[in-house]
Design a protein around this motif. Structure first.
Motif, mmCIF file in Angstrom:
data_model
loop_
_atom_site.group_PDB
_atom_site.id
_atom_site.type_symbol
_atom_site.label_atom_id
_atom_site.label_comp_id
_atom_site.label_asym_id
_atom_site.label_seq_id
_atom_site.Cartn_x
_atom_site.Cartn_y
_atom_site.Cartn_z
ATOM 1 N N ARG A 127 4.572 88.858 -7.478
ATOM 2 C CA ARG A 127 3.635 88.041 -6.696
ATOM 3 C C ARG A 127 3.396 88.680 -5.341
ATOM 4 O O ARG A 127 4.285 89.283 -4.769
ATOM 5 N N SER B 208 8.439 76.978 0.729
ATOM 6 C CA SER B 208 8.431 76.856 -0.718
ATOM 7 C C SER B 208 7.511 75.734 -1.199
ATOM 8 O O SER B 208 6.919 75.827 -2.278
ATOM 9 N N ARG C 221 4.737 75.081 -0.058
ATOM 10 C CA ARG C 221 3.445 75.746 -0.014
ATOM 11 C C ARG C 221 2.539 75.136 1.049
ATOM 12 O O ARG C 221 2.556 73.945 1.324
ATOM 13 N N ARG D 25 15.759 74.184 -4.531
ATOM 14 C CA ARG D 25 15.238 75.449 -5.067
ATOM 15 C C ARG D 25 15.624 76.619 -4.175
ATOM 16 O O ARG D 25 15.964 77.691 -4.668
ATOM 17 N N TYR E 22 11.819 85.323 -10.734
ATOM 18 C CA TYR E 22 11.417 84.214 -9.874
ATOM 19 C C TYR E 22 12.463 83.943 -8.796
ATOM 20 O O TYR E 22 12.275 83.071 -7.962
ATOM 21 N N ALA F 216 4.917 82.668 -1.716
ATOM 22 C CA ALA F 216 4.125 83.039 -2.880
ATOM 23 C C ALA F 216 4.716 82.514 -4.180
ATOM 24 O O ALA F 216 4.151 82.722 -5.239
ATOM 25 N N GLY F 217 5.886 81.851 -4.106
ATOM 26 C CA GLY F 217 6.425 81.213 -5.288
ATOM 27 C C GLY F 217 7.785 81.672 -5.739
ATOM 28 O O GLY F 217 8.308 81.162 -6.727
ATOM 29 N N THR F 218 8.403 82.615 -5.050
ATOM 30 C CA THR F 218 9.734 83.068 -5.435
ATOM 31 C C THR F 218 10.755 81.958 -5.186
ATOM 32 O O THR F 218 10.720 81.289 -4.164
#
Length: 468
Positions: free
Chosen positions: A32, A371, A373, A388, A399, A417-419
């Protein structure tokens, strides 16, 4: 059969998966781009006055360091926060939480006092679905931290401090290894101090160590309002050959100052809330007869050493020196160093355990906002993100990433970005007990004060825990 630890297993699996993807499709489908930065907003409930004032100083300075590190990373992220003085009072903390939520904050750092966290949850944040991360409070929170969203249980309160039962057991091990036959206990009358007392007394009884006297002090009272001489006289004149002190900093400091000035001190064991490298200078005594228990910071953990060798040989990131103001003087300091190295340069004192617990709590809070977002700055989303970023769930390792005590800032963009992150902080692997919300299996040790040591302490022995 030997089973690899989870992290080692996942790392090995990751290498195999990466090779598989590279061989089959030529690229990693989980790769990502980094997210561009945005404003990271949170409110802070800090006791800037009252018996817990020392923790308020820890909170404010830790967040100032975090702000400088994020700024120096130059990833586009910036902190926006408001600090409210709780005055070490639960009712004031409730008023502060209401004010911060009215200002639009969706996540709070603090408060410190256990009763303050409970009252803030009951009166304000549970209904508002706003998460709390406390660096110090660690008792009585389990009944107010659960929230069900779309059939999924979400937790709303976390603490980077060791649970009270951990410290109670640490008292027991320390007393046993010290050869004590009888102890006297003075403790705060709040949730934390009472639970530590209960745990310690049960363990002492199991070992055959007699508890000669137990004294509770009003945890929220100013030290000047306590009968300190009477408390110390009763403790000292008892048949106890070891004194256990489990109070807040303001009261503990005065008890120790009076004790070392006017008594021939018996050996004393202090709780984690008094494990402060500056305590000898604060109380005006060397504390040669005192042992403190608490979290063993990662830089002094057995088998790890100060800093990994490869990190010592690396240049500082970008050879960056940031101009900051220290004691009214502008100096060049690279903030991208472990907290125990950079903190004295910035603030003129060594960090306490609570300083590092606050720093880890603040990093987790910031990573959780990232995270969740950009555009989804909402309490429930941030609450779900806490676990998370603190402890990555099982799944495809691409991930996941470990952003440790020396480079968490490098992961801000990737997490955005989503990691999924697994945070390794200055106080160790920060993961939370699924029921209590406090630290899951913190690493504890017993120390004595040693001004020549880099962090002000010399380790005596580790304190293993039998359960989380």
């Amino acid at each position: 059969m030997y089973t690899l630890p989870r992290r080692d297993y996942m790392a090995a699996s990751g290498a195999m998966l990466a090779g598989l993807f590279a061989g089959c499709i030529g690229e990693n489908p989980f790769e990502r781009d980094e997210a561009e930065g945005w404003m990271l907003r949170f409110g802070m409930l800090a006791p800037e006055s009252g018996p817990f004032e020392r923790f308020g100083q820890d909170m404010i300075e830790s967040v100032e360091l975090l702000e400088r590190q994020v700024e120096a990373a130059d990833l586009g992220f910036a902190l926006e926060y408001t600090t409210f003085d709780t005055e070490s009072d639960p009712d004031v903390a409730v008023a502060g939480a209401e004010e911060l939520l009215d200002d639009g904050y969706e996540v709070l750092l603090g408060p410190c006092l256990d009763e303050a966290v409970i009252e803030v949850m009951k009166a304000v944040t549970a209904d508002a679905q706003v998460p709390i991360i406390s660096p110090v409070a660690a008792a009585g929170m389990r009944d107010f931290r659960r929230l069900t969203i779309d059939g999924e249980e979400t937790h709303l309160v976390f603490s980077t401090a060791p649970d009270a039962h951990h410290i109670g057991r640490a008292f027991n091990r320390t007393a046993a290894l010290s050869g004590a036959q009888a102890v006297g206990i003075v403790h705060g009358d709040g949730a934390y101090g009472t639970r530590m007392r209960d745990e310690a007394v049960d363990e002492f009884n199991l070992r055959g160590i007699s508890v000669e006297v137990e004294l509770a002090v009003d945890e929220e009272a100013d030290a000047a309002d306590l009968d300190i001489r009477d408390i110390l006289t009763e403790l000292h004149n008892s048949d106890a050959d070891l004194i256990v002190m489990a109070t807040n900093p303001g009261q503990g400091q005065e008890l120790l100052r009076e004790y070392y000035a006017n008594f021939d001190p018996k050996p004393t064991v202090l709780s984690d809330r008094l494990r402060d490298p500056e305590l000898p200078s604060i109380v005006g005594a060397s504390l040669e007869e005192a042992i403190a228990v608490g979290i063993n910071p990662i830089h002094s953990r057995r088998g790890i050493g100060a800093v990994p060798q490869e990190l010592e040989e690396e240049e500082d990131p970008d050879d960056l020196d940031l101009e900051v103001e220290v004691d009214d003087e502008v100096v060049d300091i690279n903030p991208h160093r472990p907290i125990y190295e950079v903190f004295p340069d910035l603030f003129g004192r060594r960090p306490t355990s609570q300083t590092m617990q606050t720093f880890d709590a603040a990093v987790i809070l910031v990573l959780s906002i990232v995270s969740a977002r950009e555009g989804f700055y909402e309490g429930p989303r941030i609450a779900q993100a806490v676990e998370r970023v603190a402890s990555a769930p099982d799944g495809p390792v691409q991930y996941q990433a470990n952003y440790g005590f020396h480079n968490y800032w490098e992961g801000l963009g990737e997490i955005g970005a989503g990691t999924v992150n697994n945070y390794l902080g200055h106080t160790g692997d920060v993961s939370f007990h699924p029921s209590r919300g406090t630290r899951q299996r913190p690493m504890l040790n017993a120390v004595m004060w040693d001004d020549a040591a880099p962090d002000g302490f010399a380790e005596l022995f580790p304190i293993p825990l039998q359960f989380g």
